[in-house]
Enzyme design. Structure first.
Site, PDB file in Angstrom:
ATOM      1  N   LYS A 146     -19.996  39.117  22.471  1.00 44.48           N
ATOM      2  CA  LYS A 146     -21.149  39.791  21.863  1.00 44.48           C
ATOM      3  C   LYS A 146     -22.412  39.705  22.721  1.00 44.48           C
ATOM      4  O   LYS A 146     -23.240  40.610  22.701  1.00 44.48           O
ATOM      5  CB  LYS A 146     -21.436  39.215  20.471  1.00 44.48           C
ATOM      6  CG  LYS A 146     -20.376  39.570  19.436  1.00 44.48           C
ATOM      7  CD  LYS A 146     -20.776  39.036  18.071  1.00 44.48           C
ATOM      8  CE  LYS A 146     -19.762  39.413  17.008  1.00 44.48           C
ATOM      9  NZ  LYS A 146     -20.204  39.051  15.660  1.00 44.48           N
ATOM     10  N   ASP A 154     -23.636  43.613  11.816  1.00 49.81           N
ATOM     11  CA  ASP A 154     -23.224  42.509  10.933  1.00 49.81           C
ATOM     12  C   ASP A 154     -24.199  42.335   9.758  1.00 49.81           C
ATOM     13  O   ASP A 154     -23.800  42.205   8.605  1.00 49.81           O
ATOM     14  CB  ASP A 154     -23.143  41.195  11.715  1.00 49.81           C
ATOM     15  CG  ASP A 154     -21.865  41.091  12.534  1.00 49.81           C
ATOM     16  OD1 ASP A 154     -20.850  41.679  12.127  1.00 49.81           O
ATOM     17  OD2 ASP A 154     -21.893  40.420  13.576  1.00 49.81           O
TER      18      ASP A 154
END
Ligand code: ATR
Length: 291
Positions: free
Chosen positions: A72, A108
């Protein structure tokens, strides 16, 4: 369903390990619902392979990638542009490939907020929230809660410096050290939403039955209206969710957040927002098969 062909648009999830990811099942359920000629696959990419994977994405013409551990942060410098959430967090869980440009997003936190709105009908603007933990997942959630206008976010973490850093992501967030048991207990007793983002209760090296509330409050002293969220879905029921459920509180595990962050990604890639319910059913079916 349209048969896969040389003209099929390809997206996927990259991570390591990736074989157990639910994302392709969720994405492919969405493509079936939307009736589009797209397919999603898993790509296992070594720890240091994030930047190369971005080159491959460009040259192979992949339209989108979900990005999970450990990539990420390492892909960020290979991208052409960052959406505001990815820029604020410095990590991306999604890349879209548009007109030769790679754009990083972080869905997210928005997935978490959407899961609460859709599955628990909660409007967070006036409800006190406690976030347990201050790692990557907590940071995404706090940043999105800030944008959603949450008015009271308390971040309780063992390492208080990380809680302060995390609190910098939302104007209404504040940090509490786990060792400040009085402040932590006070925030927990007032909270209408308690979110566990720590790994306590996942199993692993924890004592059996360990809960992130241990040493802070008894679940019975939480507000009766509280929703208790654990952002993991494996195990499906953690000791925290079991105790909260037994005390009559509403609970939610991490599957709704996983599905809703995928909904956000699918909308970014395809331009159409899929309904969450069939995607949730697809994810649950995979989990049920693995039992
Ligand atoms: P993720 O990306 O899932 O958020 P992470 O970034 O490794 O994972 O963050 C893990 C979080 O769980 C951290 O807030 C960590 O606390 P510290 O910042 O003090 O390390 C918390 N955590 C992990 N194990 C814990 C434990 N046994 N007790 C309390 N907190 C724990």
């Amino acid at each position: 369903m349209t048969p896969i062909s040389a003209a099929t648009t390809v997206v996927g999830v990259m991570g390591k390990p990736v074989a157990h990811s639910l994302s392709p099942a969720i994405h492919n359920a969405a493509f079936a619902e939307l009736g589009v000629d797209w397919v999603s696959l898993g790509f296992e990419v070594d720890d240091d392979g994030g930047p190369d994977a971005m080159v491959a994405m460009r040259t192979m013409g992949l339209r989108g990638l979900s990005v999970t551990m450990p990539h990420k942060a390492t892909i960020i410098s290979s991208l052409d542009e960052l959406a505001p959430s990815a820029a604020a967090l410095g990590v991306a869980n999604c890349v879209s490939h548009v007109d030769g440009r790679l754009i990083g997003h972080n869905t997210d936190g928005d997935g978490f907020v959407a899961a609460l709105a859709d599955d628990a009908q909660l409007d967070l603007t006036d409800l006190p929230v406690v976030i347990l933990g201050a790692g990557g997942a907590a940071r995404s959630i706090v940043e999105a809660l800030g944008r959603a206008g949450a008015s009271d976010i308390a971040i309780v973490n063992r390492t208080v410096d990380k809680a302060h850093d995390c609190a910098g992501l939302a104007p209404t967030a504040r940090a509490i050290a786990t060792t400040d048991t009085e402040a932590a207990a006070g925030a927990l007793q007032r909270a209408h939403v308690v979110v566990n983002t720590t790994s306590v209760g996942m199993g692993g090296t924890d004592a059996a039955g360990a809960s992130p509330l241990d040493g802070l409050v008894h679940v019975e002293s939480l507000t009766a209206a509280a929703l208790i969220v654990d952002i993991i879905y494996k195990p499906e029921r953690t000791p925290l969710l079991d105790a909260a459920g037994a005390a009559g509180l509403a609970t939610m595990n991490g599957l709704a957040m996983l599905v809703h962050q995928a909904v956000e990604q699918l909308e970014i890639w395809t331009g159409t927002r899929p309904a969450a319910a069939p995607l949730m059913a697809a994810a649950q079916a995979v989990l049920d098969q693995r039992r």
